[in-house]
Design a protein around this motif. Structure first.
Motif, PDB file in Angstrom:
ATOM      1  N   GLN A  78       2.249   1.729  -3.515  1.00 51.79           N
ATOM      2  CA  GLN A  78       1.240   2.304  -4.400  1.00 51.79           C
ATOM      3  C   GLN A  78       1.140   3.811  -4.189  1.00 51.79           C
ATOM      4  O   GLN A  78       1.042   4.580  -5.150  1.00 51.79           O
ATOM      5  N   ARG A  88       0.834  -1.204   0.000  1.00 51.80           N
ATOM      6  CA  ARG A  88       0.000   0.000   0.000  1.00 51.80           C
ATOM      7  C   ARG A  88       0.872   1.260   0.000  1.00 51.80           C
ATOM      8  O   ARG A  88       0.577   2.238  -0.696  1.00 51.80           O
ATOM      9  N   THR A 125      -2.170   6.292  -6.086  1.00 49.62           N
ATOM     10  CA  THR A 125      -3.346   6.619  -5.273  1.00 49.62           C
ATOM     11  C   THR A 125      -3.295   8.107  -4.962  1.00 49.62           C
ATOM     12  O   THR A 125      -2.275   8.760  -5.157  1.00 49.62           O
TER      13      THR A 125
END
Length: 356
Positions: free
Chosen positions: A159, A156, A165
């Motif tokens: 990303q 995460r 994101t």
């Protein structure tokens, strides 16, 4: 009970794989040969912090690398930065006694697994627990060293810092994931991606990333991005002193060059320069840059007129003068006939009027 001349000798007899790290100002490798010389009093501790040697020893069985053992130790140093032999001997005796009592066998008997040493420092006065930031950074370093996967939060974070994101979606990031991402900066184009997004990061993920950047040695692209964020933040004077302190931690391990010295000079000449948070970051993390006489002179003059007064001056100088290379340079500046009245008064307040 078995006798070992040094802790390094004891670790080597376990036949475990091991790495030794300095944990004081930043996390950095310390070779076993260097540490043994430190233990024998042949060389001073290279990076003392608060008059102590802060050490992590990571041990693991190559066949069970995930079952590693970590010892966090803080050992006192004498006034010249050498390890206090009596304290080291006391630590080693306690360690061997603890192992004999807990394992029910002599320490020379080979353990079935390195994890048998997990509780060896129980109730040992020389052990310590790193704070949350340092622990996250060390965990990331340990998994990388033992070739284990990063935490479940890593993907995460990757990303996010790769721009896939929203920049405002940082609240879903795990702190350990950010640590893993930064420590693994040489993997998966992480360094270039972080450099590309660094000047755009919101305050919270920026400061978190800075926390871990102090433990790596960025290349020129990322170093330039850190410098640009620092210099623009100082020029705009809109961010908190805490954020300037975080950026100083991030820039601390970048190459020592004219651009870096110019950026640190800009900080000291700004309104941020006298803030205790900024001073602490400069002194504890950017100490290598203070070996440049011109920057050291400016730092000392600014420190003498800091916002927290004489107590701040005393604390910072007591730590910096413990570093052998800085002690001699600092004394030269203290005795300079060009020093200001403010610096003379601060020196007198720390050492007494008869010092100069």
């Amino acid at each position: 009970m078995a006798h070992f001349e040094t802790l390094t000798d004891f670790i080597r007899q376990t036949e475990a794989q091991f790495r030794i790290f300095d944990m004081g100002r930043c996390i950095s490798k310390l070779s076993p040969d260097s540490f043994r010389k430190i233990e024998l009093g042949q060389i001073p501790y290279p990076k003392p912090f608060l008059h102590q040697a802060w050490i992590a020893i990571l041990m693991w069985n190559p066949k069970q690398a995930s079952e590693n053992v970590v010892w966090f130790l803080k050992l006192p140093l004498d006034e010249q930065g050498y390890l206090v032999q009596a304290a080291r001997d006391d630590f080693l005796n306690r360690l061997l006694q603890n192992l004999t009592n807990s394992m029910g066998k002599g320490p020379l008997d080979q353990p079935a697994d390195a994890s048998e040493y997990r509780d060896a420092l129980k109730d040992n006065p020389f052990s310590f627990t790193p704070d949350q930031e340092k622990m996250a950074a060390f965990h990331a370093t340990a998994t990388l060293t033992t070739r284990q996967p990063a935490s479940t939060f890593y993907d995460r974070a990757k990303q996010y810092f790769h721009g896939k994101t929203s920049l405002n979606g940082w609240d879903t990031l795990g702190y350990q994931g950010i640590a893993d991402y930064v420590i693994r900066y040489q993997q998966g184009n992480n360094e270039n991606k972080l450099a590309a997004i660094f000047t755009q990061l919101p305050d919270v993920p920026l400061e978190a990333a800075c926390t871990f950047l102090e433990h790596i040695q960025p290349g020129e692209v990322l170093s330039e991005a850190i410098r640009n964020r620092l210099t623009s933040s100082v020029a705009e004077a809109r961010v908190s002193a805490n954020q300037i302190g975080a950026l100083l931690r991030a820039i601390s391990q970048t190459p020592e060059n004219d651009q870096k010295i110019a950026a640190l000079t800009q900080v000291l000449e700004s309104s941020y320069g006298r803030d205790p948070e900024v001073i602490a970051a400069l002194a504890s993390r950017c100490w290598a840059s203070l070996q440049y006489p011109q920057l050291l002179r400016l730092f000392l003059e600014t420190l003498a007129d800091n916002n927290a007064g004489q107590a701040c001056f005393n604390r910072v100088m007591a730590d910096l003068m413990f570093i052998p290379t800085l002690r001699a340079l600092t004394l030269q500046q203290f005795r300079s006939p060009e020093r200001s009245e403010a610096l003379s008064l601060a020196i007198g307040g720390m050492f007494g009027d008869g010092f100069l």
